[in-house]
Design a protein around this motif. Structure first.
Motif, mmCIF file in Angstrom:
data_model
loop_
_atom_site.group_PDB
_atom_site.id
_atom_site.type_symbol
_atom_site.label_atom_id
_atom_site.label_comp_id
_atom_site.label_asym_id
_atom_site.label_seq_id
_atom_site.Cartn_x
_atom_site.Cartn_y
_atom_site.Cartn_z
ATOM 1 N N SER A 69 0.829 -1.201 0.000
ATOM 2 C CA SER A 69 0.000 0.000 0.000
ATOM 3 C C SER A 69 0.862 1.248 0.000
ATOM 4 O O SER A 69 1.960 1.266 0.558
ATOM 5 C CB SER A 69 -0.915 0.015 1.231
ATOM 6 N N ASN A 72 -2.306 7.675 0.868
ATOM 7 C CA ASN A 72 -3.383 8.430 0.196
ATOM 8 C C ASN A 72 -3.996 7.696 -0.992
ATOM 9 O O ASN A 72 -4.608 8.317 -1.859
ATOM 10 C CB ASN A 72 -2.862 9.805 -0.261
ATOM 11 N N GLU A 73 -3.813 6.397 -1.079
ATOM 12 C CA GLU A 73 -4.398 5.624 -2.169
ATOM 13 C C GLU A 73 -5.174 4.443 -1.595
ATOM 14 O O GLU A 73 -4.700 3.753 -0.698
ATOM 15 C CB GLU A 73 -3.315 5.102 -3.127
ATOM 16 N N LYS A 74 -6.381 4.225 -2.097
ATOM 17 C CA LYS A 74 -7.179 3.083 -1.659
ATOM 18 C C LYS A 74 -6.649 1.792 -2.265
ATOM 19 O O LYS A 74 -6.692 0.739 -1.647
ATOM 20 C CB LYS A 74 -8.642 3.289 -2.051
ATOM 21 N N GLU A 75 -6.170 1.874 -3.515
ATOM 22 C CA GLU A 75 -5.631 0.695 -4.173
ATOM 23 C C GLU A 75 -4.175 0.488 -3.768
ATOM 24 O O GLU A 75 -3.537 1.369 -3.209
ATOM 25 C CB GLU A 75 -5.735 0.816 -5.692
#
Length: 310
Positions: A69, A72-75
């Motif tokens: 991960s 600041n990114e969900k993916e």
């Protein structure tokens, strides 16, 4: 491209506001992620049958899906690991080109697989299955690759021996990575047709593709990039990173490259004081050096690795 140039010409007629609009358009055109792989250039269509055979091999080959991960990114960031045919500490991390993904590097993966290597094929930010709204042209990717390297060492162990390999934007990515504090398991680098800096590359393409001058567009696009991604484009330099490089590096570049001109290979070659070799491939256009003669390409790489991959 003709329609794009007509759009740019029309907007430019509105003066300063038009320059800002054109710069926003150029930023989105060049930096915004695209969730598909663009069709190969016309001069590469003759290699399509061979390319798709390698893709089919990649799809059928047993793989491990690796992720991590980012802020600041969900993916997550995504990569595929292919284990060597026989137990081996040798690993190649392959960095793909602009608007490609790990799968598009299947031909190079098969080449190294046949040489007995474990393979890691990451998708860079803004590409493939990885997170990211924007393409960072190797700059943020170099930091992601530090994490991929550590995951390789965790998987293979301290005995791992790692080659960094990249083509086009991927070549620039491993060149930029060369200036970071790399673990001792990383032993050498191979960079095929990488640009010397984004400043050089974008100003070249502004002229070649859009028939636009550097000013005011490059500074405006750089400012937009700073607002979106947190850094100016002048920060993105293979040359500056290569000045800090101490690893053996093999530069490959097509003589007739009109996308990343071959003089950039000379700039990159001169930038590093490490052990280095340069091969300008006669008659090759951008990212065509492998396809012109795969056996010769493999032989040059094997010769380099025989010298420096100990």
């Amino acid at each position: 491209m003709r329609k794009k140039n007509l759009f740019v010409s029309a907007v430019l007629g509105t003066g300063i506001a038009g320059a800002v609009l054109v710069s926003e358009y150029l930023f989105k055109f060049a930096f915004k992620r695209v969730d598909y792989v663009p069709e190969a250039a016309a001069d590469k269509q003759k290699y399509a049958d061979s390319y798709w055979k390698y893709v089919e091999w990649f799809k059928k080959t047993t793989k491990e899906h690796w992720t991590f991960s980012i802020d600041n990114e969900k993916e997550s960031m995504s990569a595929y690991f292919i284990k060597a045919k026989s137990s081996s500490p040798n690993v190649v991390i392959i960095s793909h080109g602009y608007k490609g993904n790990g799968e598009t590097m299947a031909s190079y993966a098969k080449m190294f697989y046949d040489m007995g290597y474990n393979i890691l094929l990451p998708d860079d930010r803004g590409h493939g299955e990885s997170a990211g709204k924007y393409i960072s042209f190797g700059w943020l990717d170099r930091l992601d690759y530090l994490r991929w390297i550590n995951k390789v060492i965790d998987r293979i162990g301290a005995k791992a021996k790692i080659v960094l390999f990249g083509v086009s934007m991927g070549a620039a990515t491993v060149e930029m990575l060369s200036g970071e504090d790399l673990p001792p398991q990383v032993e050498c680098i191979i960079a095929d047709c990488g640009y010397s800096s984004i400043h050089e590359e974008l100003t070249y393409l502004l002229k070649q593709q859009f028939h636009l001058p550097k000013y005011p567009f490059y500074p405006l696009v750089s400012t937009i990039n700073h607002r979106r991604l947190g850094y100016y484009l002048d920060d993105i330099s293979s040359i500056e990173q290569l000045k800090k490089n101490h690893l053996p590096i093999f530069f490959i570049h097509g003589e007739k490259d009109d996308y990343v001109p071959s003089y950039m290979a000379l700039e990159n070659y001169r930038a590093t004081n490490a052990a280095k070799e340069l091969w300008i491939v006669r008659g090759a256009s951008h990212a065509e050096s492998y396809w012109i003669n795969p056996a010769e390409y493999k032989k040059h790489i094997e010769d380099f690795l025989d010298k420096y991959f100990i």
